[in-house]
Design a protein around this motif. Sequence first.
Motif, PDB file in Angstrom:
ATOM      1  N   ASP A  93       0.731  -1.399  -0.139  1.00 46.58           N
ATOM      2  CA  ASP A  93      -0.057   0.061   0.177  1.00 46.58           C
ATOM      3  C   ASP A  93       0.681   1.381  -0.018  1.00 46.58           C
ATOM      4  N   LEU A  94       2.179   1.160   0.524  1.00 43.22           N
ATOM      5  CA  LEU A  94       3.011   2.385   0.457  1.00 43.22           C
ATOM      6  C   LEU A  94       3.288   2.640  -1.058  1.00 43.22           C
ATOM      7  N   GLU A  95       3.245   1.892  -2.052  1.00 43.24           N
ATOM      8  CA  GLU A  95       3.527   2.287  -3.351  1.00 43.24           C
ATOM      9  C   GLU A  95       2.464   3.057  -3.889  1.00 43.24           C
ATOM     10  N   ASP A  96       2.580   4.412  -3.802  1.00 46.12           N
ATOM     11  CA  ASP A  96       1.331   5.415  -4.087  1.00 46.12           C
ATOM     12  C   ASP A  96       1.996   6.436  -4.927  1.00 46.12           C
ATOM     13  N   LYS A  97       1.305   6.827  -5.969  1.00 50.69           N
ATOM     14  CA  LYS A  97       1.732   7.855  -6.756  1.00 50.69           C
ATOM     15  C   LYS A  97       2.122   9.234  -6.134  1.00 50.69           C
ATOM     16  N   LYS A  98       1.389   9.307  -5.183  1.00 53.46           N
ATOM     17  CA  LYS A  98       1.289  10.782  -4.507  1.00 53.46           C
ATOM     18  C   LYS A  98       2.458  10.926  -3.530  1.00 53.46           C
ATOM     19  N   THR A  99       3.086   9.930  -3.442  1.00 54.76           N
ATOM     20  CA  THR A  99       4.474  10.001  -2.533  1.00 54.76           C
ATOM     21  C   THR A  99       5.739   9.516  -3.474  1.00 54.76           C
ATOM     22  N   GLN A 100       5.704   9.353  -4.668  1.00 56.56           N
ATOM     23  CA  GLN A 100       6.715   8.963  -5.517  1.00 56.56           C
ATOM     24  C   GLN A 100       7.805   9.963  -5.638  1.00 56.56           C
ATOM     25  N   HIS A 101       7.602  11.342  -5.352  1.00 60.37           N
ATOM     26  CA  HIS A 101       8.509  12.255  -5.643  1.00 60.37           C
ATOM     27  C   HIS A 101       9.567  12.210  -4.570  1.00 60.37           C
ATOM     28  N   PRO A 102      10.864  12.209  -4.768  1.00 65.59           N
ATOM     29  CA  PRO A 102      12.086  12.074  -3.599  1.00 65.59           C
ATOM     30  C   PRO A 102      11.979  12.946  -2.772  1.00 65.59           C
ATOM     31  N   SER A 103      11.194  14.176  -2.764  1.00 60.87           N
ATOM     32  CA  SER A 103      11.244  15.228  -1.724  1.00 60.87           C
ATOM     33  C   SER A 103       9.891  14.936  -0.621  1.00 60.87           C
ATOM     34  N   VAL A 104       9.092  14.113  -1.052  1.00 62.19           N
ATOM     35  CA  VAL A 104       7.893  13.697  -0.256  1.00 62.19           C
ATOM     36  C   VAL A 104       8.014  12.472   0.718  1.00 62.19           C
ATOM     37  N   ALA A 105       7.658  12.540   2.052  1.00 63.10           N
ATOM     38  CA  ALA A 105       7.483  11.455   2.894  1.00 63.10           C
ATOM     39  C   ALA A 105       6.562  10.353   2.348  1.00 63.10           C
ATOM     40  N   VAL A 106       7.462   9.165   2.583  1.00 61.45           N
ATOM     41  CA  VAL A 106       6.534   8.003   1.997  1.00 61.45           C
ATOM     42  C   VAL A 106       5.604   7.486   3.533  1.00 61.45           C
ATOM     43  N   ALA A 107       6.382   7.626   4.454  1.00 62.23           N
ATOM     44  CA  ALA A 107       5.810   6.980   5.674  1.00 62.23           C
ATOM     45  C   ALA A 107       6.168   7.730   6.942  1.00 62.23           C
ATOM     46  N   HIS A 108       5.326   8.073   7.971  1.00 64.42           N
ATOM     47  CA  HIS A 108       5.750   8.750   9.372  1.00 64.42           C
ATOM     48  C   HIS A 108       5.909   7.589  10.274  1.00 64.42           C
ATOM     49  N   LYS A 109       6.801   7.905  10.909  1.00 60.84           N
ATOM     50  CA  LYS A 109       7.400   6.826  12.011  1.00 60.84           C
ATOM     51  C   LYS A 109       6.967   7.242  13.515  1.00 60.84           C
ATOM     52  N   MET A 110       6.003   6.731  14.144  1.00 58.96           N
ATOM     53  CA  MET A 110       5.828   7.090  15.662  1.00 58.96           C
ATOM     54  C   MET A 110       6.070   6.082  16.641  1.00 58.96           C
ATOM     55  N   LEU A 111       6.599   6.835  17.877  1.00 57.44           N
ATOM     56  CA  LEU A 111       7.046   5.771  18.830  1.00 57.44           C
ATOM     57  C   LEU A 111       6.338   6.258  20.019  1.00 57.44           C
ATOM     58  N   PHE A 112       5.409   5.289  20.835  1.00 55.84           N
ATOM     59  CA  PHE A 112       4.881   5.365  21.895  1.00 55.84           C
ATOM     60  C   PHE A 112       5.419   4.548  23.045  1.00 55.84           C
ATOM     61  N   SER A 113       6.032   5.130  23.984  1.00 59.20           N
ATOM     62  CA  SER A 113       6.551   4.389  25.114  1.00 59.20           C
ATOM     63  C   SER A 113       6.465   4.919  26.232  1.00 59.20           C
ATOM     64  N   MET A 114       6.689   4.302  27.373  1.00 57.46           N
ATOM     65  CA  MET A 114       6.854   4.437  28.774  1.00 57.46           C
ATOM     66  C   MET A 114       7.870   3.448  29.689  1.00 57.46           C
ATOM     67  N   SER A 115       8.199   4.025  30.777  1.00 50.96           N
ATOM     68  CA  SER A 115       9.142   3.292  31.631  1.00 50.96           C
ATOM     69  C   SER A 115       8.483   1.981  32.069  1.00 50.96           C
ATOM     70  N   GLY A 116       9.473   1.233  32.424  1.00 44.15           N
ATOM     71  CA  GLY A 116       8.996  -0.054  33.104  1.00 44.15           C
ATOM     72  C   GLY A 116       8.191   0.143  34.328  1.00 44.15           C
ATOM     73  N   ASP A 117       8.878   1.095  35.122  1.00 44.44           N
ATOM     74  CA  ASP A 117       7.868   1.511  36.317  1.00 44.44           C
ATOM     75  C   ASP A 117       6.752   1.999  36.032  1.00 44.44           C
ATOM     76  N   GLU A 118       6.592   2.980  35.044  1.00 48.92           N
ATOM     77  CA  GLU A 118       5.083   3.400  34.910  1.00 48.92           C
ATOM     78  C   GLU A 118       4.023   2.237  34.664  1.00 48.92           C
ATOM     79  N   TRP A 119       4.814   1.361  33.669  1.00 50.02           N
ATOM     80  CA  TRP A 119       3.915   0.279  33.262  1.00 50.02           C
ATOM     81  C   TRP A 119       3.461  -0.446  34.425  1.00 50.02           C
ATOM     82  N   ASN A 120       4.332  -0.930  35.183  1.00 48.66           N
ATOM     83  CA  ASN A 120       3.982  -1.909  36.558  1.00 48.66           C
ATOM     84  C   ASN A 120       3.171  -0.952  37.571  1.00 48.66           C
TER      85      ASN A 120
END
Length: 216
Positions: free
Chosen positions: A50-77
Amino acid sequence: MFSISYTKKLSDAKQNGRYICFRERYGKEENLGVFNDKTDNANIHKFNKDLEDKKTQHPSVAVAHKMLFSMSGDEWNRSGFEPGDFQTLVRNVMKDYEQQTGKRLTWIAAEHRTPGHPHVHVLVKSVYHDKDGVPYRLKFDKDDSNFLKNSFQREKNYLRGFEVERPDKTHEYKPTRNHGKRATNDITKSLLNHVLNEMRQAEREMERERQNERDR
Protein backbone atom coordinates in the motif's frame (compact mmCIF):
# COMPACT_ATOMS: atom_id res chain seq x y z
CA MET A 1 6.92 9.57 25.83
CA PHE A 2 5.98 10.19 22.20
CA SER A 3 8.09 10.99 19.15
CA ILE A 4 7.48 11.24 15.42
CA SER A 5 9.69 11.30 12.33
CA TYR A 6 9.40 10.38 8.66
CA THR A 7 11.19 8.65 5.81
CA LYS A 8 11.26 9.70 2.16
CA LYS A 9 12.61 6.47 0.64
CA LEU A 10 10.13 3.71 -0.15
CA SER A 11 12.74 0.99 0.41
CA ASP A 12 13.62 2.38 3.85
CA ALA A 13 9.95 2.60 4.82
CA LYS A 14 9.39 -1.03 3.83
CA GLN A 15 12.49 -2.21 5.67
CA ASN A 16 11.45 -0.28 8.76
CA GLY A 17 8.07 -2.02 8.64
CA ARG A 18 9.72 -5.44 8.39
CA TYR A 19 12.07 -4.61 11.25
CA ILE A 20 9.42 -3.47 13.74
CA CYS A 21 7.25 -6.47 12.89
CA PHE A 22 9.84 -9.23 12.74
CA ARG A 23 12.62 -8.17 15.09
CA GLU A 24 13.69 -10.50 17.93
CA ARG A 25 10.98 -11.03 20.54
CA TYR A 26 11.42 -10.64 24.30
CA GLY A 27 10.18 -13.82 25.93
CA LYS A 28 7.79 -16.57 24.84
CA GLU A 29 4.78 -14.61 26.06
CA GLU A 30 5.37 -11.91 23.44
CA ASN A 31 3.85 -12.96 20.14
CA LEU A 32 4.22 -11.24 16.78
CA GLY A 33 2.01 -8.41 18.00
CA VAL A 34 1.49 -6.73 14.61
CA PHE A 35 -1.77 -4.77 14.68
CA ASN A 36 -3.73 -1.91 13.14
CA ASP A 37 -7.09 -0.28 13.75
CA LYS A 38 -9.03 -3.42 12.79
CA THR A 39 -7.04 -6.53 13.74
CA ASP A 40 -4.35 -7.96 16.01
CA ASN A 41 -2.93 -9.87 13.03
CA ALA A 42 -2.14 -7.10 10.55
CA ASN A 43 -0.40 -7.98 7.29
CA ILE A 44 2.89 -6.08 6.95
CA HIS A 45 3.36 -7.30 3.37
CA LYS A 46 0.00 -5.81 2.33
CA PHE A 47 0.83 -2.58 4.17
CA ASN A 48 4.19 -2.31 2.41
CA LYS A 49 2.43 -2.80 -0.93
CA ASP A 50 0.00 0.00 0.00
CA LEU A 51 2.98 2.33 0.46
CA GLU A 52 3.52 2.26 -3.30
CA ASP A 53 1.42 5.34 -4.03
CA LYS A 54 1.76 7.89 -6.85
CA LYS A 55 1.24 10.74 -4.40
CA THR A 56 4.48 9.90 -2.57
CA GLN A 57 6.73 8.99 -5.50
CA HIS A 58 8.55 12.33 -5.59
CA PRO A 59 11.92 12.07 -3.74
CA SER A 60 11.20 15.19 -1.66
CA VAL A 61 7.93 13.80 -0.29
CA ALA A 62 7.61 11.61 2.80
CA VAL A 63 6.52 8.03 2.10
CA ALA A 64 5.72 7.12 5.72
CA HIS A 65 5.70 8.64 9.19
CA LYS A 66 7.23 6.76 12.12
CA MET A 67 5.73 7.15 15.60
CA LEU A 68 7.00 5.83 18.91
CA PHE A 69 4.74 5.51 21.96
CA SER A 70 6.68 4.47 25.06
CA MET A 71 6.75 4.46 28.84
CA SER A 72 9.14 3.32 31.53
CA GLY A 73 8.87 -0.12 33.06
CA ASP A 74 8.12 1.57 36.39
CA GLU A 75 5.12 3.41 34.94
CA TRP A 76 3.85 0.24 33.26
CA ASN A 77 4.05 -1.78 36.48
CA ARG A 78 2.53 0.89 38.72
CA SER A 79 -0.28 1.42 36.22
CA GLY A 80 -1.26 -2.23 36.42
CA PHE A 81 -1.26 -2.52 32.63
CA GLU A 82 -1.61 -5.98 31.10
CA PRO A 83 -0.83 -7.55 27.69
CA GLY A 84 -3.14 -6.01 25.12
CA ASP A 85 -3.44 -2.66 26.90
CA PHE A 86 -0.80 -0.98 24.72
CA GLN A 87 -2.74 -1.94 21.60
CA THR A 88 -5.87 -0.38 23.13
CA LEU A 89 -3.96 2.80 24.00
CA VAL A 90 -2.51 3.26 20.52
CA ARG A 91 -5.78 2.46 18.74
CA ASN A 92 -7.60 5.03 20.88
CA VAL A 93 -4.96 7.70 20.23
CA MET A 94 -5.04 7.14 16.47
CA LYS A 95 -8.85 7.20 16.51
CA ASP A 96 -8.83 10.42 18.55
CA TYR A 97 -6.62 12.03 15.92
CA GLU A 98 -8.82 10.86 13.06
CA GLN A 99 -11.96 12.17 14.75
CA GLN A 100 -10.31 15.49 15.57
CA THR A 101 -8.94 16.09 12.06
CA GLY A 102 -11.35 14.21 9.80
CA LYS A 103 -8.41 12.32 8.26
CA ARG A 104 -8.64 8.56 7.77
CA LEU A 105 -5.19 7.04 8.22
CA THR A 106 -3.56 3.82 7.05
CA TRP A 107 -1.16 2.48 9.66
CA ILE A 108 0.43 -0.62 11.14
CA ALA A 109 2.05 -1.09 14.54
CA ALA A 110 4.06 -3.52 16.63
CA GLU A 111 4.44 -3.76 20.40
CA HIS A 112 7.93 -4.33 21.78
CA ARG A 113 7.89 -5.44 25.41
CA THR A 114 11.50 -4.49 26.01
CA PRO A 115 12.35 -5.05 29.71
CA GLY A 116 12.14 -1.71 31.49
CA HIS A 117 10.94 0.11 28.38
CA PRO A 118 7.72 -1.21 26.78
CA HIS A 119 6.88 0.67 23.60
CA VAL A 120 4.96 0.56 20.34
CA HIS A 121 6.25 1.49 16.89
CA VAL A 122 3.63 2.84 14.47
CA LEU A 123 4.23 3.25 10.75
CA VAL A 124 1.73 5.55 9.00
CA LYS A 125 1.29 5.86 5.25
CA SER A 126 1.82 9.45 4.12
CA VAL A 127 -1.53 9.55 2.34
CA TYR A 128 -4.85 10.03 4.11
CA HIS A 129 -8.46 10.05 2.91
CA ASP A 130 -11.05 12.63 3.86
CA LYS A 131 -14.68 11.86 4.75
CA ASP A 132 -15.53 11.60 1.06
CA GLY A 133 -12.69 9.18 0.36
CA VAL A 134 -10.53 11.70 -1.50
CA PRO A 135 -6.78 11.04 -0.98
CA TYR A 136 -4.31 13.74 0.10
CA ARG A 137 -0.67 13.76 1.12
CA LEU A 138 -0.31 13.48 4.88
CA LYS A 139 1.85 15.89 6.85
CA PHE A 140 2.26 16.19 10.62
CA ASP A 141 3.13 19.54 12.17
CA LYS A 142 3.95 20.57 15.74
CA ASP A 143 0.27 20.88 16.66
CA ASP A 144 -0.37 17.34 15.45
CA SER A 145 2.57 16.05 17.46
CA ASN A 146 1.35 17.83 20.61
CA PHE A 147 -2.17 16.48 20.11
CA LEU A 148 -0.93 12.90 19.78
CA LYS A 149 1.36 13.27 22.80
CA ASN A 150 -1.41 14.72 24.98
CA SER A 151 -3.93 12.15 23.74
CA PHE A 152 -1.52 9.36 24.71
CA GLN A 153 -1.29 10.74 28.24
CA ARG A 154 -5.07 11.12 28.53
CA GLU A 155 -5.67 7.58 27.30
CA LYS A 156 -3.17 6.15 29.81
CA ASN A 157 -4.87 7.97 32.67
CA TYR A 158 -8.31 6.86 31.47
CA LEU A 159 -7.34 3.20 31.09
CA ARG A 160 -5.62 2.87 34.48
CA GLY A 161 -8.12 5.17 36.22
CA PHE A 162 -5.57 7.47 37.82
CA GLU A 163 -2.50 9.55 37.07
CA VAL A 164 0.84 7.97 37.97
CA GLU A 165 3.03 10.24 40.07
CA ARG A 166 6.69 10.64 39.28
CA PRO A 167 8.95 8.29 41.31
CA ASP A 168 10.60 11.20 43.16
CA LYS A 169 7.23 12.18 44.67
CA THR A 170 7.12 8.95 46.70
CA HIS A 171 10.19 9.83 48.79
CA GLU A 172 9.69 11.18 52.30
CA TYR A 173 12.25 13.94 51.81
CA LYS A 174 11.72 16.83 49.42
CA PRO A 175 14.40 16.79 46.74
CA THR A 176 16.28 19.96 45.93
CA ARG A 177 15.74 21.60 42.58
CA ASN A 178 19.11 20.40 41.30
CA HIS A 179 18.52 16.85 42.56
CA GLY A 180 15.16 16.66 40.84
CA LYS A 181 16.66 18.04 37.65
CA ARG A 182 19.46 15.45 37.70
CA ALA A 183 16.97 12.62 38.30
CA THR A 184 14.77 13.79 35.43
CA ASN A 185 17.80 14.12 33.15
CA ASP A 186 18.97 10.61 34.08
CA ILE A 187 15.57 9.10 33.23
CA THR A 188 15.34 11.07 29.99
CA LYS A 189 18.85 10.07 28.94
CA SER A 190 18.15 6.42 29.71
CA LEU A 191 15.01 6.40 27.56
CA LEU A 192 16.68 8.35 24.74
CA ASN A 193 19.69 6.04 24.75
CA HIS A 194 17.41 3.03 24.46
CA VAL A 195 15.48 4.60 21.58
CA LEU A 196 18.74 5.51 19.83
CA ASN A 197 19.98 1.94 20.24
CA GLU A 198 16.75 0.66 18.69
CA MET A 199 17.17 3.09 15.79
CA ARG A 200 20.77 2.02 15.24
CA GLN A 201 19.70 -1.64 15.29
CA ALA A 202 16.99 -0.84 12.72
CA GLU A 203 19.55 0.91 10.52
CA ARG A 204 21.85 -2.11 10.72
CA GLU A 205 18.96 -4.38 9.78
CA MET A 206 18.14 -2.13 6.82
CA GLU A 207 21.75 -2.11 5.66
CA ARG A 208 21.88 -5.91 5.84
CA GLU A 209 18.66 -6.07 3.82
CA ARG A 210 20.13 -3.75 1.16
CA GLN A 211 23.35 -5.78 1.06
CA ASN A 212 21.39 -9.00 0.65
CA GLU A 213 19.42 -7.48 -2.21
CA ARG A 214 22.64 -6.37 -3.94
CA ASP A 215 24.16 -9.83 -3.52
CA ARG A 216 21.21 -11.60 -5.12
